[in-house]
Every structure is written in C-alpha cells, then in structure tokens.
Motif scaffolding. Structure first.
Motif, PDB file in Angstrom:
ATOM      1  N   CYS B 127       9.079  46.093  -8.722  1.00  0.00           N
ATOM      2  CA  CYS B 127      10.390  46.382  -9.310  1.00  0.00           C
ATOM      3  C   CYS B 127      11.328  45.212  -9.018  1.00  0.00           C
ATOM      4  CB  CYS B 127      10.933  47.674  -8.696  1.00  0.00           C
ATOM      5  SG  CYS B 127      12.682  47.934  -8.962  1.00  0.00           S
ATOM      6  N   CYS B 130      14.141  46.495  -6.316  1.00  0.00           N
ATOM      7  CA  CYS B 130      13.904  46.855  -4.909  1.00  0.00           C
ATOM      8  C   CYS B 130      12.548  46.380  -4.398  1.00  0.00           C
ATOM      9  CB  CYS B 130      14.032  48.367  -4.722  1.00  0.00           C
ATOM     10  SG  CYS B 130      12.612  49.299  -5.328  1.00  0.00           S
ATOM     11  N   CYS B 152      10.605  52.348 -11.934  1.00  0.00           N
ATOM     12  CA  CYS B 152      10.356  52.293 -10.493  1.00  0.00           C
ATOM     13  C   CYS B 152      10.509  53.710  -9.952  1.00  0.00           C
ATOM     14  CB  CYS B 152      11.351  51.357  -9.828  1.00  0.00           C
ATOM     15  SG  CYS B 152      11.222  51.385  -8.034  1.00  0.00           S
ATOM     16  N   CYS B 155      13.324  53.433  -6.586  1.00  0.00           N
ATOM     17  CA  CYS B 155      14.778  53.373  -6.816  1.00  0.00           C
ATOM     18  C   CYS B 155      15.156  54.020  -8.141  1.00  0.00           C
ATOM     19  CB  CYS B 155      15.286  51.930  -6.723  1.00  0.00           C
ATOM     20  SG  CYS B 155      14.864  50.908  -8.156  1.00  0.00           S
TER      21      CYS B 155
HETATM   22 ZN   LIG Z   1      12.907  49.855  -7.593  1.00  0.00          ZN
END
Ligand SMILES: [Zn+2]
Lengths: 251, 166
Positions: B127, B130, B152, B155
């Motif tokens: 991602c 994050c 993702c 997050c």
């Molecule tokens: Zn993420």
C-alpha cells in the motif's frame, strides 16, 4: 500483391476492433458496476487506439489523399469488413462478456501470428496490441467463469448468450480470396490453422465455467465480405453522424 | 533494436520539465515514453515518443507540450509517434517510480509479483500509504488503462497500482 490487397486485408482486421470498440464504448456510464464500466471503457479505448494505428497505415498506403478519419467514418456499410460477431448488440451483460471472450481468444491468437508478419507495420501494431489484448482476454474469461459458475440466473443468461452467439464464431476463420493472397505473401495470417486451438481453448474454459458447448452445426457469415446483419446500419449511423453532419472533424 | 533511450544532453533538461498530463508528478522522461531526441541543423529538435497504451489519450497532449517547451527554448520542434519497440514499464526510471509512490500510486512490480497480484493469488503489492502488503485486487482496470485498483485491508484506503507491462 498490391497496396489495395493490403488495405482490404487491414480492413478485415481493424474493422473488428473499430466496431467492437464502438459497441463496448456504448457501455460508458451504463456498466453494471463502476469497476466493469471502467474496465469496458478502457478496453474500448485500447481497441480504438489499435484501430487508429491500422487506419493511419491505410491512409499512407492509399493512392487517394485521405486521413484516418475518412477511413473510420466515411465508408459505406458494404465497405466495412468486420465479422458479424462484433456488431451484435449489447443485449445484456452476459452477451457483452460472451461476445468479448469469443473475440478476445481469437484476437490474441491472430496477433501472436501477425507478430511474425513480413510487414514491419503489422509486426509493430501486433506487438503493441498483444500486451493489451492479454488483459482483455483475462477480464472476459474471468467474468465468463463467474457468470457460469455463479447464480442460477447468471448461468442461464450466460448459456443463452453462448447459444445465440456461437453461430458467429466460425466466421472468424473464414478466409476471403484477399486474405489468402496476403497470407500467401507472408504478410497476413492463415486463420484456418488457428481454428482447432481456438475451439479447444473455448471448450476448456466453458467446461470450467460449467457451461455447455452448443451442438449446432449451422454457422453464419458475411461480414468479411461486407454483408452485415441488421445491427450494422444502426451502429454506423451512430458512429458516422458527427462526421457527416460536420465534415472534417478529427477524433 | 536498442532499448536505451537516446536523448541529446542539451534537450534532456527541457524534456524532463514536461509532465505526464494524467500523472503530473511524473516527467515524460521518467515515464520512459521519450525514445530519442536529436538536435539537427538549423536548431531543429527531433523527438520520438511511444505510447504507453495504443489508445492513450495523453499522447496528443504530450506531443503538443513537447513542441511548446522546445519552441520556448528556441528550437524548431518535430515530434514523431513510433510504435516499435513497444513501451514497457521497465523503461520507467527509479526516480519515476518513487514519484509515483509519493503521489499515492503503487509503482509497477516485477512480472511474477504483478501476475500473482492481478490474478488475486498472492498479496504482494505494498500500500503506498502505509506499506502494508495486506492488499487485495478490486479491479484489473482503474482510472486509466495502465492502472489496476487495489484496496489496503489495514488502512482501508483504495489505491491505484501501475500495472507491469513487459
Ligand atoms: Zn494501507
């Protein structure tokens, strides 16, 4: 082999991409979900982009002073050489996917051969297009499995689309006299050699999708010789309206 | 045929300042679409570009932007679109990949990881927000033909992944 032979041969390939590209672009803003809407629109863009490369080459080959736009928009129905399969309407999502899958498998095989053409323009367009068409084939194949192996309704609709569109598959392998001449010269592809592996690929995916192969022996053809179904006139009038009303527009 | 772009030193900085119209953080040099740039007599600058995808609507804009920028620097620009050899994500520079990630688009991975991710077999695309690899494919096509959409699971952000094309 003359330039006119080559031009006619290009129509036989590029008109498929043009008409199918136009067909699926009708789904822009109307796809069943946002993701499929975007995917179909992207595929339409790929097909129309490939068409442009072919038509630019036609404009180069032609003795007349024409552009890619003339080629795309100013021919009469009989002068379009696409197969009947690609002009069939977007009846429902199952039709859209089955039509796409039947075409994508063929398109991929054709380009794989065209990559080895003696003609450098064909080589370049085929190499470029193959990267795109492998995504199309994966998209339509995945969806066909999902529809066949999905709910009772999705399976029934997918089967209906297969039964109705099957009659148009044989034409993909029909060789016109011009196709034969161009393929003999090492520029074109002898599609009759692709037929067995095509039906083997389709059969194996339909099996996986728990769908039946129609046992019909009757097939329809005509598009490659310019004889189209009743749907062709409508799609052309949609497509050509702007160019005929405001001559000289560029796409 | 050479895969290395052949760009004249005096044109490099000028072309580097032309952004991709769809992903403006990416220069057309970093995207790898400029295949050659040559200075000819009489200040003529000849530039060859190749499309990422056949129907890429950005190509006309890129061609116009190159002409404008070169003209500003006193060149007579000539832009030619070439199809061969076909563009590949391998031509994207490391700097370009970093710019993509900072912009929130996951840069193209190697062919094997790409295939695994796009077939939904393995979770390998990090991602861009994050870094978590706990991401899943939402759609093989996204805002443009060159991208796929992922989500993702950590997050919860959706993000575009620039598909590998080799
Ligand atoms: Zn993420």
């Amino acid at each position: 082999m003359t330039n006119e032979n080559l031009i006619q041969y290009i129509y036989g390939i590029a008109d498929n991409s043009l008409i199918l590209g136009q067909r699926i672009s009708e789904l822009c803003g109307h796809g069943p979900t946002l993701e499929t809407d975007i995917a179909m629109t992207n595929m339409a863009l790929d097909l129309l982009g490939q068409t442009r490369s072919y038509y630019q080459y036609v404009a180069e080959l032609s003795p007349k002073d024409i552009t890619e736009d003339d080629v795309a928009f100013l021919r009469t129905e009989r002068e379009y050489k696409n197969v009947l399969l690609v002009e069939q309407p977007n009846t429902d999502f199952a039709y859209v996917i089955v039509r796409q899958y039947f075409f994508d498998v063929f398109h991929f095989m054709l380009l794989k051969e065209l990559e080895n053409s003696k003609n450098v323009n064909f080589q370049a367009i085929a190499k470029k297009s193959l990267k795109e068409v492998s995504y199309h084939k994966r998209f339509s194949g995945d969806w066909l499995k999902r529809l066949g192996d999905g709910t009772e309704e999705s399976k029934q609709k997918a089967q209906q689309a297969i039964d109705d569109l099957w009659v148009y598959t044989d034409e993909l392998f029909h060789m016109t006299d011009n196709d034969k001449a161009v393929s003999k010269a090492g520029y074109g592809v002898d599609t009759t050699n692709l037929k067995d592996s095509y039906y083997a690929a389709i059969t194996s995916l339909l099996k996986e999708a728990t769908l039946d192969i129609p046992d019909t022996k009757y097939f329809q053809k005509g598009g490659k010789n310019g004889i189209h179904t009743e749907h062709m006139g409508f799609i052309l009038s949609d497509m050509q309206y702007m160019q005929r009303t405001y001559p000289g527009m560029k796409w | 045929m050479t895969q290395e772009a052949d760009i004249a030193t005096e044109l490099y900085t000028i072309l580097k300042s032309v952004p991709d119209p769809e992903i403006p953080v990416l220069s057309i040099i970093d995207l790898g679409v400029v295949r050659s740039a040559t200075v000819l007599p009489n200040q003529v600058a000849k530039v060859e570009i190749t499309p990422t995808y056949s129907g890429c609507p950005a190509m006309d804009v890129i061609g116009d932007d190159i002409k404008t920028e070169l003209a500003k620097h006193g060149y007579k620009p000539e832009v030619k679109l070439i199809l061969s050899p076909a563009w590949t994500t391998d031509w994207m520079t490391d700097e370009g990949k970093k710019a993509l990630k900072d912009y929130g688009i996951a840069p193209p991975m190697d062919a094997t990881s790409d295939k695994d991710a796009l077939l939904g077999n393995k979770r390998v695309i990090p991602c861009p927000q994050c870094e978590s690899k706990n991401t899943r494919l939402v759609s093989q096509f996204a805002s443009t033909a060159c991208k796929a959409m992922f989500k993702c699971e950590d997050c919860e952000e959706t993000f575009d992944y620039f598909k590998c094309l080799i």
